[in-house]
Design an enzyme around this catalytic site. Structure first.
Site: not given
Length: 540
Positions: A33, A53-54, A472
């Site tokens: 997302a 972003e890690a 998920h």
């Protein structure tokens, strides 16, 4: 800056001296997302966007080659989380892989594009009190973003969009036999598993996949971010971990993060958007003082907003590492190595299919069953029809282990925590074994490796030893209107201005099927909401 690989454009990682003190929008997480929201916001040149972003670059062979996706599990591209010891899994602590790489889960998953069932989105719309989340609205998003190369269906499928989606090309010869066997058992073969089947009782067939040129992955980073990395208004900062949301006067003002050992604080002049997934998003909320008051106080965290639903309602599809068969003639995996799926009901009185087995074109066992059944290690000598639950009744929770932002959270997955889930899984194993031992599939079966004809308590014990995640994780910051809801229909965190969530954590209930596609829809919907709120150009 990373080097190019295979003629691909290098990633653009901003360096320490170019990090600005403020951006209009800060997106925490560059996954399914987050990639979408970053692209759509940065389409407006007057808007500045920072993505934190890690993980590192997605330009590595095990990401690009979709058949190698399992090699990313347990690597540096995986957060490496495990569930707490679970009595419902015989005390096991199953891994809960999550992408720690640009593109998030879309960079390390099985590349299956499963759009969800009609009933999923009708339920989301009811929970949110907003028809913008209903099936017709979601279909419009899918039609806009898809470039579908399968059977024509103008009502349900789109062409000309950003995402190259197709059915596996030249699947392994086993696949037509599995389709024939499932059809004979009353699970009808369908031309498009994402079409009319997802408005009714399901079916069997080829999955839709994000793969091109044979086995090249189409991730959200590759699709949404790489083509626009040169934009001056879009900064993508890799290897950077957000530790806290800065909140003052009831508003999110920015974030604190660590980049290569150095701490930074950056202001968001408009909004902070959390897109870190269903484990790390509630973790960051709690570290920032947003969550259940008693839990926060137990860790010495000052309460900014009491929201008891943060971390609650954890859901995941349950995947069984079982129903494994030895090939007569070895066959190497093709495409995404998962070229067959079916959706069915475990019983007739439910509205939505609750079973979703998938073909794994390798011998697939858990840490217990692989040893107990002495599964082969060569990938081409066996295949697995892995039973899966699409609509589990079990619910878990994500909790903090401490106030240390670098400590892994405690995840109470609670897989198979209800009798209904066990009953559904027993039926699913029965179906998978019937298919694997059927006449159409016989030419591809030398012998059944596991579980064999177990009965009663023995089969239940096998299931508890074989069950784990479908990768998920979702629903831990759910959208809704009750006291356990975390965000409203516009994805705003209750009680905090300037803070929204756009990832799988906002699902009120998990979607029927792999969650990547609905998570992209969440990103697209968030982009529409933000465009309306700030008078920006709407996504096209």
């Amino acid at each position: 800056m990373t080097t190019s690989l295979g003629g691909l454009t290098p990633d653009r990682e901003i360096t320490q001296d170019t990090i600005r003190s403020a951006y209009d929008f800060i997106i925490c997480g560059g996954g399914c997302a987050g990639s979408v929201v970053a692209r759509r916001l940065s389409d407006n040149p007057e808007v500045s966007v920072l993505v934190i972003e890690a993980g590192g670059s997605d330009r590595v062979p095990t990401v690009i080659d979709s058949t190698l996706w399992m090699q990313n599990i347990g690597s540096e591209r995986d957060w490496g989380y495990h569930a707490e010891p679970s009595p419902t899994l015989n005390g096991r602590t199953p891994p809960l892989p999550m992408g720690k790489v640009l593109g998030g889960g879309s960079s390390i998953n099985g590349s299956v594009w499963a759009r969800g069932h009609k009933n999923d989105f009708e339920m989301w719309a009811e929970a949110a009190g907003d028809p913008a989340w209903n099936y017709e609205s979601v279909l419009a998003i899918y039609r806009r973003i898809e470039d579908w190369h399968g059977p024509s269906d103008p009502y349900r499928r789109g062409t000309g969009g950003l995402l190259n989606i197709l059915q596996p090309n030249d699947p392994v010869p086993l696949v037509p036999a599995l389709i024939e066997a499932a059809d004979a058992l009353g699970i009808p073969r369908v031309d498009d598993i994402n079409g009319a089947a997802m408005e009714g009782d399901g079916g069997c067939g080829l999955p839709s996949v994000l793969v091109q040129d044979g086995n090249r992955r189409v991730s959200m980073a590759a699709t949404y971010l790489h083509p626009v990395m040169g934009r001056p208004n879009l900064h993508i900062l890799l290897c950077s971990e957000v530790t806290r949301i800065a909140i003052a006067g009831g508003r999110a003002r920015g974030v604190s993060f660590v980049h290569r050992g150095r701490r930074y604080e950056v202001e968001a002049t408009r909004e902070v958007i959390l897109s870190q997934g269903a484990i790390n998003t509630p973790k960051l909320l709690m570290l920032s003082g947003i969550g259940d008051e008693a839990e926060l106080k137990a860790h010495g965290i000052d309460v900014v907003q009491h929201l008891p639903g943060v971390g609650a309602n954890f859901q995941d599809h349950i995947l069984l590492a079982g129903c494994c068969f030895e090939y007569v003639t070895p066959e190497a995996p093709r495409n995404n190595a998962a070229e067959f799926v079916f959706y069915a009901k475990s019983r007739s009185d439910i509205a939505t299919p609750d079973l979703m087995p998938v073909l794994e074109e390798i011998p697939f066992g858990s840490e217990v069953t692989a040893t107990a059944y002495d599964l082969p290690t060569a990938v081409d000598v066996a295949w697995t029809l892995a039973p899966g639950l699409a609509r589990p009744d079990s619910r878990g929770r994500v909790r903090l282990a401490s106030a240390d932002p670098f400590a892994a959270p405690r995840i109470e997955a609670n897989f198979l925590g209800t009798d209904t889930d066990m009953a559904a899984m027993l039926r699913c194993v029965e179906l998978c074994r019937d298919i694997g031992n059927s006449a159409p599939v016989a030419p591809f079966v030398k012998r059944e490796l596991m579980p064999g004809p177990l009965k009663g308590a023995a089969m239940e014990d096998f299931i508890r030893n074989a069950a784990g995640t479908y990768f998920h994780e979702s629903c831990t910051a759910k959208m809704g209107r009750d006291e356990m809801s975390v965000v409203d229909a516009n994805l705003r965190v209750y009680g905090i201005d300037g803070l929204r969530i756009a990832d799988a954590s906002i699902m009120p209930e998990i979607s029927t099927g792999n969650t990547m596609a609905p998570t992209v829809v969440i990103g697209e919907r968030a982009s529409e909401i933000l465009a309306t709120a700030y008078g920006l150009a709407a996504p096209t």
